[in-house]
Design a protein around this motif. Structure first.
Motif, PDB file in Angstrom:
ATOM      1  N   SER A  38       0.826  -1.206   0.077  1.00 52.48           N
ATOM      2  CA  SER A  38       0.067  -0.024  -0.055  1.00 52.48           C
ATOM      3  C   SER A  38       0.780   1.319  -0.029  1.00 52.48           C
ATOM      4  CB  SER A  38      -0.869  -0.064   1.229  1.00 52.48           C
ATOM      5  OG  SER A  38      -1.914  -1.168   1.160  1.00 52.48           O
ATOM      6  N   ILE A  39       1.813   1.498   0.872  1.00 57.70           N
ATOM      7  CA  ILE A  39       2.848   2.586   1.011  1.00 57.70           C
ATOM      8  C   ILE A  39       3.499   2.612  -0.645  1.00 57.70           C
ATOM      9  CG2 ILE A  39       4.549   3.301   1.936  1.00 57.70           C
ATOM     10  CD1 ILE A  39       4.273   2.039   4.613  1.00 57.70           C
ATOM     11  N   TYR A  40       3.851   1.505  -1.095  1.00 60.65           N
ATOM     12  CA  TYR A  40       4.658   1.697  -2.367  1.00 60.65           C
ATOM     13  C   TYR A  40       3.612   2.015  -3.516  1.00 60.65           C
ATOM     14  CZ  TYR A  40       7.405   0.572  -6.431  1.00 60.65           C
ATOM     15  OH  TYR A  40       8.197   0.530  -7.506  1.00 60.65           O
ATOM     16  N   LYS A  41       2.298   1.975  -3.217  1.00 63.47           N
ATOM     17  CA  LYS A  41       1.411   2.146  -4.261  1.00 63.47           C
ATOM     18  C   LYS A  41       1.115   3.413  -4.329  1.00 63.47           C
ATOM     19  CE  LYS A  41      -3.058   1.421  -3.342  1.00 63.47           C
ATOM     20  NZ  LYS A  41      -3.784   2.738  -3.318  1.00 63.47           N
ATOM     21  N   ASP A  42       1.152   4.117  -3.206  1.00 65.53           N
ATOM     22  CA  ASP A  42       0.873   5.359  -2.737  1.00 65.53           C
ATOM     23  C   ASP A  42       2.042   6.268  -2.902  1.00 65.53           C
ATOM     24  OD1 ASP A  42      -1.714   4.725  -2.302  1.00 65.53           O
ATOM     25  OD2 ASP A  42      -1.577   4.801  -0.168  1.00 65.53           O
TER      26      ASP A  42
ATOM     27  N   ILE B 102       7.233   5.449  -0.929  1.00 68.97           N
ATOM     28  CA  ILE B 102       8.548   4.776  -0.356  1.00 68.97           C
ATOM     29  C   ILE B 102       9.155   4.617  -1.949  1.00 68.97           C
ATOM     30  CG2 ILE B 102       7.487   2.679  -0.237  1.00 68.97           C
ATOM     31  CD1 ILE B 102       9.660   1.934   1.800  1.00 68.97           C
ATOM     32  N   THR B 103      10.319   4.480  -2.119  1.00 66.55           N
ATOM     33  CA  THR B 103      11.136   3.878  -3.304  1.00 66.55           C
ATOM     34  C   THR B 103      11.009   2.675  -3.312  1.00 66.55           C
ATOM     35  OG1 THR B 103      13.013   4.363  -2.457  1.00 66.55           O
ATOM     36  CG2 THR B 103      12.302   6.148  -3.590  1.00 66.55           C
ATOM     37  N   LEU B 104      11.401   2.127  -4.349  1.00 67.15           N
ATOM     38  CA  LEU B 104      11.600   0.783  -4.405  1.00 67.15           C
ATOM     39  C   LEU B 104      13.158   0.252  -3.723  1.00 67.15           C
ATOM     40  CD1 LEU B 104      10.625  -2.194  -5.728  1.00 67.15           C
ATOM     41  CD2 LEU B 104      12.189  -1.579  -7.684  1.00 67.15           C
TER      42      LEU B 104
END
Length: 548
Positions: free
Chosen positions: A208-212, A215-217
């Motif tokens: 969810s955090i990455y989708k929003d 946060i970077t990969l």
């Protein structure tokens, strides 16, 4: 002040929504897993036992079972039980654990598909299947659907709760630090998973955090590696005080993921580039990108470490010494190279029978100890040893079946048949010892109490039964006719004493010194001892008839 109060209320709402969503997510994962496990029934245990003859098959079975029950921890627990009973070797178990790591990545792929808009209808359908039918099969499907819908509804709650984080400078600073410090990310992922006790939950939060775009990969991948380590810590906590076999499996799980994390941290930049490339090549959504990275990590880690299963087995065996009684659940004398000399092979079976009888006697004594003390650890030990005795029974029967295909003379053929019968009798003695534990568990559930006289009577029955089994063991071990006759005398004694106990018990019932329900349970309890002595009599009668 009003602005500050509003902010406080918003923070509180954010925390409450997140915790509520997390709680629902954990419940839904477990509920869906329970439904899948109930649908599969005992077949999961059968599959793990039957189709893991090699570490490679163990990996495949670990993947399959974990997909079915949606819990790598559940697969680990079943595996630990099978190793403890001697049905699986440590090497096979490590293969299953590797497969479980791959199987658990399916959960993150499920979460990666955006079907949140259907979460509530799925929840309703699951509820309907649970509430409006009495069919167990449909009820189990209802559990699966309710859990499935609950997962996605929980993800919506958590995602909405985390949305305001994008406006917090402190959170942005943390993400920048994570991007520049992979070890911090590993520590964060490990710590959160240890707290939550479910890697699927922490990975879903990361998705969810990455989708929003929070946060970077490069920052997300170390957290992902930490999640994998964190879930193994759960297994370590679970095996505190357990057997050395259980501890070795837990340690092998930790080492497997820790070694993989070290390798992937060294290769973080090329791995991140690879995931980014595959994201564009396969047109993956952000959530599916994390799922793909998770699956790739566990799959490649398994490929890299699979050839070193033997080394891993050696390391954990050296680091964790064997329990004193660990080998008591395994056969010691059944050597298949001796089958070409049937007389010697039968001698080996005899020694194995003696050991199996001693284990059954040990369980009988422990079951009575459980009756007196009601210590749950004693009941667990009886359960574990019962599985071990069943395993030895199967191994002896298998050995004798193979031996029967050899050229046996008449005496050897008769002796083989006797050992088959004896094996059943010893196994039944162990079953009755286990039956005492089951009866006591029933008494605990019903809160039944027994008088001090009843405890003394059970002790006396145990003493006579134990003396008889010891005589039977000596008669078998040394072909001792005197011990066999002594055992038969004790058989008569136990029946005489059991009749006396029944009379005393009926008298106590008539005088209302104990409850009727407790009285009925007590009759069931004492009947185990006469049945046990019947099976011991069968053994000594065969010794007397054949002087083995």
């Amino acid at each position: 002040m009003l602005a500050a109060a509003a902010l406080e209320i918003n923070v509180q709402q954010m925390i409450f929504s997140f915790l509520g969503g997390l709680g629902l997510f954990l419940f839904s994962i477990k509920y869906m897993g329970d439904g899948l496990q109930l649908s599969a029934g005992d077949r999961l245990r059968y599959i793990l036992d039957k189709y893991t003859t090699s570490p490679f098959l163990g990996v495949l079975v670990g993947i399959l079972v974990t997909i079915l029950i949606q819990s790598s921890s559940g697969t680990s627990v079943i595996t630990i039980g099978l190793v403890g009973a001697g049905l699986l070797t440590l090497r096979q178990a490590i293969g299953i654990i590797m497969g479980a790591n791959i199987g658990t990545t399916v959960t993150s792929f499920i979460i990666g598909f955006n079907i949140t808009q259907y979460a509530l209808p799925i929840l309703f359908l699951g509820s309907a299947f649970l509430l409006f039918t009495k069919s167990k099969t449909i009820n189990n499907i209802g559990r699966i659907l309710f859990g499935f819908g609950g997962i996605f509804f929980a993800l919506t709650l958590m995602s909405d709760a985390m949305y305001p984080l994008r406006f917090l400078p402190q959170f942005k600073d943390l993400m920048i630090n994570l991007s520049g410090n992979p070890l911090l990310g590993v520590g964060l992922g490990t710590g959160i998973t240890m707290l939550v006790q479910a890697s699927s939950a922490t990975i879903s939060i990361l998705q969810s955090i990455y989708k929003d775009g929070l946060i970077t990969l490069n920052a997300a991948l170390p957290i992902l590696f930490g999640d994998n380590i964190g879930t193994t810590i759960t297994a370590v906590i679970a095996v505190i005080g357990a057997s050395s076999s259980a501890k070795r499996i837990a340690l092998s799980h930790v080492l497997f993921n820790a070694i993989g994390t070290v390798i992937f941290l060294i290769l973080l930049k090329p791995y991140s580039a690879y995931v980014t490339f595959m994201q564009g090549f396969l047109h993956l959504t952000p959530k599916l990108t994390i799922a793909f990275a998770h699956a790739s990590f566990n799959f490649v880690n398994t490929l890299l470490l699979f050839p070193f299963i033997g080394v891993l087995e050696y390391v954990v065996t050296v680091l964790i010494k064997s329990d004193k009684n660990e080998d008591e659940y395994k056969t010691n004398y059944l050597d298949y190279t001796l089958l070409i000399t049937p007389s010697i092979a039968l001698g080996q079976v005899k020694q194995e029978m003696v050991l199996m009888s001693e284990l059954a006697l040990k369980n009988l004594k422990l079951s009575v100890d459980f009756f007196h003390n009601r210590d749950e650890k004693i009941a667990e030990e009886v359960e574990t040893r019962e599985e071990g005795i069943n395993n030895i029974d199967q191994e002896i029967t298998k050995y004798l079946t193979v031996l029967s295909r050899e050229h046996l003379n008449i005496k050897e053929g008769e002796e083989l048949g006797i050992y088959l019968d004896m094996c059943r009798d010893v196994e039944r003695i162990a079953d009755h010892a286990h039956g005492i534990v089951k009866d006591v568990n029933y008494e605990i559930r019903k809160n039944l109490k027994f008088s001090e006289v009843a405890h003394i009577e059970i002790n006396n029955l145990l003493q006579i039964s134990s003396d008889m089994i010891n005589c039977a063991i000596a008669a078998l071990k040394y072909s001792d006719k005197e011990k066999a006759i002594e055992a038969l005398d004790l058989h008569n004694e136990v029946y005489t004493y059991e009749k006396k106990v029944r009379k005393n018990h009926i008298k106590r019932l008539n005088e209302q010194q104990c409850e009727i329900q407790a009285g009925l349970s007590y009759i069931d309890l004492i009947s185990h001892f006469t049945r046990i002595c019947d099976h011991a009599r069968n053994i000594v009668e065969k010794v007397l008839e054949n002087r083995m």
